[in-house]
Design an enzyme around this catalytic site. Structure first.
Site, mmCIF file in Angstrom:
data_model
loop_
_atom_site.group_PDB
_atom_site.id
_atom_site.type_symbol
_atom_site.label_atom_id
_atom_site.label_comp_id
_atom_site.label_asym_id
_atom_site.label_seq_id
_atom_site.Cartn_x
_atom_site.Cartn_y
_atom_site.Cartn_z
ATOM 1 N N ARG A 63 -6.309 11.473 -5.977
ATOM 2 C CA ARG A 63 -7.589 10.891 -5.787
ATOM 3 C C ARG A 63 -8.644 11.821 -5.760
ATOM 4 N NH1 ARG A 63 -11.533 8.836 -4.168
ATOM 5 N NH2 ARG A 63 -11.878 7.304 -2.476
ATOM 6 N N TYR A 113 -15.304 -11.067 0.198
ATOM 7 C CA TYR A 113 -15.999 -9.639 -0.117
ATOM 8 C C TYR A 113 -17.313 -9.915 -1.068
ATOM 9 C CZ TYR A 113 -11.932 -7.319 1.993
ATOM 10 O OH TYR A 113 -11.043 -6.925 2.782
ATOM 11 N N ARG A 172 0.993 -0.973 0.067
ATOM 12 C CA ARG A 172 -0.055 -0.076 0.003
ATOM 13 C C ARG A 172 0.990 1.370 0.068
ATOM 14 N NH1 ARG A 172 -5.622 -0.242 1.739
ATOM 15 N NH2 ARG A 172 -6.318 -2.270 0.919
ATOM 16 N N ASP A 202 -6.860 -2.234 -7.268
ATOM 17 C CA ASP A 202 -7.643 -2.950 -6.026
ATOM 18 C C ASP A 202 -7.796 -4.342 -6.653
ATOM 19 O OD1 ASP A 202 -8.453 -1.984 -3.225
ATOM 20 O OD2 ASP A 202 -9.926 -3.660 -3.936
HETATM 21 O O1 CP3 Z 1 0.019 0.855 -3.505
HETATM 22 C C1 CP3 Z 1 -0.319 -0.446 -3.540
HETATM 23 O O2 CP3 Z 1 -0.319 -1.354 -2.592
HETATM 24 C C2 CP3 Z 1 -1.245 -0.774 -4.416
HETATM 25 C C3 CP3 Z 1 -2.672 -0.512 -4.498
HETATM 26 C C4 CP3 Z 1 -3.626 -1.430 -3.689
HETATM 27 C C5 CP3 Z 1 -4.822 -1.072 -3.154
HETATM 28 N N1 CP3 Z 1 -5.509 -2.061 -2.693
HETATM 29 C C6 CP3 Z 1 -5.110 0.387 -3.329
HETATM 30 C C7 CP3 Z 1 -6.209 0.845 -2.333
HETATM 31 C C8 CP3 Z 1 -3.580 -2.888 -3.343
HETATM 32 C C9 CP3 Z 1 -2.348 -3.834 -3.642
HETATM 33 C C10 CP3 Z 1 -4.748 -3.212 -2.794
HETATM 34 C C11 CP3 Z 1 -4.988 -4.681 -2.256
HETATM 35 C C12 CP3 Z 1 -6.324 -5.055 -1.455
HETATM 36 N N2 CP3 Z 1 -7.481 -4.306 -1.627
HETATM 37 C C13 CP3 Z 1 -6.554 -5.635 -0.506
HETATM 38 C C14 CP3 Z 1 -5.218 -6.894 -0.232
HETATM 39 C C15 CP3 Z 1 -4.215 -6.457 0.698
HETATM 40 C C16 CP3 Z 1 -4.587 -5.754 1.800
HETATM 41 O O3 CP3 Z 1 -4.411 -4.715 2.382
HETATM 42 O O4 CP3 Z 1 -5.059 -6.589 2.576
HETATM 43 C C17 CP3 Z 1 -7.647 -5.724 0.127
HETATM 44 C C18 CP3 Z 1 -8.268 -6.910 1.172
HETATM 45 C C19 CP3 Z 1 -8.285 -5.022 -0.679
HETATM 46 C C20 CP3 Z 1 -9.821 -4.354 -0.609
HETATM 47 C C21 CP3 Z 1 -9.971 -2.959 -0.017
HETATM 48 N N3 CP3 Z 1 -9.782 -2.054 -0.770
HETATM 49 C C22 CP3 Z 1 -10.337 -2.625 1.318
HETATM 50 C C23 CP3 Z 1 -10.658 -3.592 2.419
HETATM 51 C C24 CP3 Z 1 -10.245 -1.153 1.244
HETATM 52 C C25 CP3 Z 1 -10.812 -0.334 2.300
HETATM 53 C C26 CP3 Z 1 -9.730 -0.030 3.176
HETATM 54 C C27 CP3 Z 1 -8.884 1.065 2.869
HETATM 55 O O5 CP3 Z 1 -7.567 1.281 2.888
HETATM 56 O O6 CP3 Z 1 -9.581 2.225 2.691
HETATM 57 C C28 CP3 Z 1 -9.727 -0.815 -0.064
HETATM 58 C C29 CP3 Z 1 -9.598 0.632 -0.712
HETATM 59 C C30 CP3 Z 1 -8.312 1.018 -1.262
HETATM 60 N N4 CP3 Z 1 -7.474 0.164 -2.143
HETATM 61 C C31 CP3 Z 1 -7.651 2.213 -0.804
HETATM 62 C C32 CP3 Z 1 -6.276 2.003 -1.458
HETATM 63 C C33 CP3 Z 1 -5.422 3.077 -1.616
HETATM 64 C C34 CP3 Z 1 -8.347 3.344 -0.239
HETATM 65 C C35 CP3 Z 1 -9.183 3.986 -0.928
HETATM 66 C C36 CP3 Z 1 -9.045 5.457 -0.982
HETATM 67 O O7 CP3 Z 1 -8.311 6.069 -1.293
HETATM 68 O O8 CP3 Z 1 -10.312 6.085 -0.908
#
Ligand code: CP3
Length: 338
Positions: free
Chosen positions: A32, A144, A19, A69
């Site tokens: 964003r 999910y 992340r 994602d």
């Molecule tokens: O920089 C990176 O690592 C690449 C981008 C990336 C994101 N999500 C961006 C993201 C990667 C590799 C993921 C993987 C992901 N997404 C996982 C597996 C890894 C982990 O962290 O457990 C999972 C379970 C998800 C599903 C997901 N996406 C959730 C549960 C959430 C909400 C929680 C949160 O952090 O907000 C997201 C949203 C998300 N994915 C964000 C980002 C940057 C935040 C959303 C935003 O910017 O508003």
């Protein structure tokens, strides 16, 4: 980083953070906001490339990870997916007898913007920076798809798998095929390696872990390598703990990500003897910073730095982490001597 994935020990080790593009960075928040919705950002090759490169510019990490994602896969299969501001992902839940509505044939076409992003990132990255693609593991994606949201214990998916194992196996088969196609496409578009995120692997019991964590990922690894021989694939079965050695042996992954709850001594003696490891600093140390951060870094390096190691966190960096702590981390790892 690719040399370490190929089994070499390098010290100081290469470093990137799960992340690493995210809300702890002001420049991410700006892009964003420009994109509008989170999925709009994921499907904009221009903006997704920009946020992928932001942490590389700022910190000089050894690897970039495609900005996307794991939930773009169910979205591209036709499930309704949205990201509610401040609440995380929401999906229109699927039922195991309603899988006919999901469209594997159309999936890659809908993911075309993501594949274009991979090409653009590769073209923009310095040659010495590796590019990682990724997907979610079938089990984590299914949690999910079935619950329609994140859940504390993945109860809805565990219940579905116990109640209707054949129906659940059909969903997993579909996700295995989708993951193979998607990862192969990312590798062909320019990814140097891919990571399979199984964030919720730790919620499964022995039978479930075998059937829904190990077997699907083993099939993905074999399926990807049938098309891209020697493909480098990092597994991240969060919460696997003592099951890590078996997971590594049976899936055939190239390297494994360790969450921060894995004892480093166990990983050194039982996992790093099999494959290179990646990890495993507690992400909370990136929030607290200072001495707590330094002690955590030194522990990882002392325990795992004698074998093939890719320095990383034990899970994603959180929005309350400080960019200064990340700079401090990178400087400390790069200056380290054993
Ligand atoms: O920089 C990176 O690592 C690449 C981008 C990336 C994101 N999500 C961006 C993201 C990667 C590799 C993921 C993987 C992901 N997404 C996982 C597996 C890894 C982990 O962290 O457990 C999972 C379970 C998800 C599903 C997901 N996406 C959730 C549960 C959430 C909400 C929680 C949160 O952090 O907000 C997201 C949203 C998300 N994915 C964000 C980002 C940057 C935040 C959303 C935003 O910017 O508003």
């Amino acid at each position: 980083m690719l040399r370490v994935l190929d089994g070499e020990r390098l010290f100081p080790p290469p470093i990137w953070l799960m992340r690493q593009a995210g809300r702890y960075l002001p420049e991410y928040k700006a892009t964003r906001a420009e994109a509008g919705g989170f999925l709009d950002l994921c499907y904009s090759p221009k903006l997704a490339t920009e946020v992928t490169l932001q942490p590389i510019r700022r910190f000089g990490f050894d690897a970039a990870i495609l900005f996307s994602d794991i939930l773009v896969v169910p979205h591209a299969l036709g499930q309704t997916v949205w990201f509610a501001e401040g609440e995380g992902p929401r999906l229109e839940p699927v039922t195991l007898d309603g899988l006919g509505g999901l469209d594997l044939d159309g999936m890659l076409g809908r993911l075309e913007p993501v594949l274009e992003t991979v090409e653009r990132i590769r073209a923009a990255l310095p040659a010495e920076t590796a590019l990682l693609g990724f997907c979610g593991a079938p089990w984590t994606i299914a949690t999910y798809m079935i619950a329609g949201r994140g859940t504390p214990d993945q109860g809805p998916a565990r219940r579905a798998a116990l109640t209707d194992p054949e129906g659940f196996a059909r969903l997993m088969d579909l996700l295995v095929d989708a993951s193979v196609a998607y990862l192969v496409a990312q590798l062909k578009a320019g990814a140097d390696a891919v990571q399979i995120f199984d964030t919720w692997a730790g919620s499964l019991d022995d039978e479930g872990f075998e059937r829904w964590a190990i077997q699907p990922v083993a099939r993905i690894v074999a399926g990807v390598r049938a098309v891209v021989p020697g493909a480098r694939i990092i597994g991240f079965p969060k919460g696997a703990g003592a099951r890590l050695p078996e997971y590594v042996r049976r899936t055939g992954i190239t390297a494994v990500g360790l969450d921060w709850q894995v004892p480093a001594v166990f990983a050194r003696d039982n996992v790093q003897t099999l494959v290179p490891v990646q990890g495993n600093l507690d992400p909370l140390r990136m929030v607290v910073g200072g001495e707590a951060l330094d002690r955590g870094v030194d522990h990882v390096l002392e325990m795992l730095g004698h074998g093939p190691l890719i320095f990383n966190l034990g899970h994603g960096i959180t929005p309350d982490a400080s960019p200064e702590a990340v700079s401090r981390l990178v400087a400390r790892v790069r200056a380290a001597r054993l």
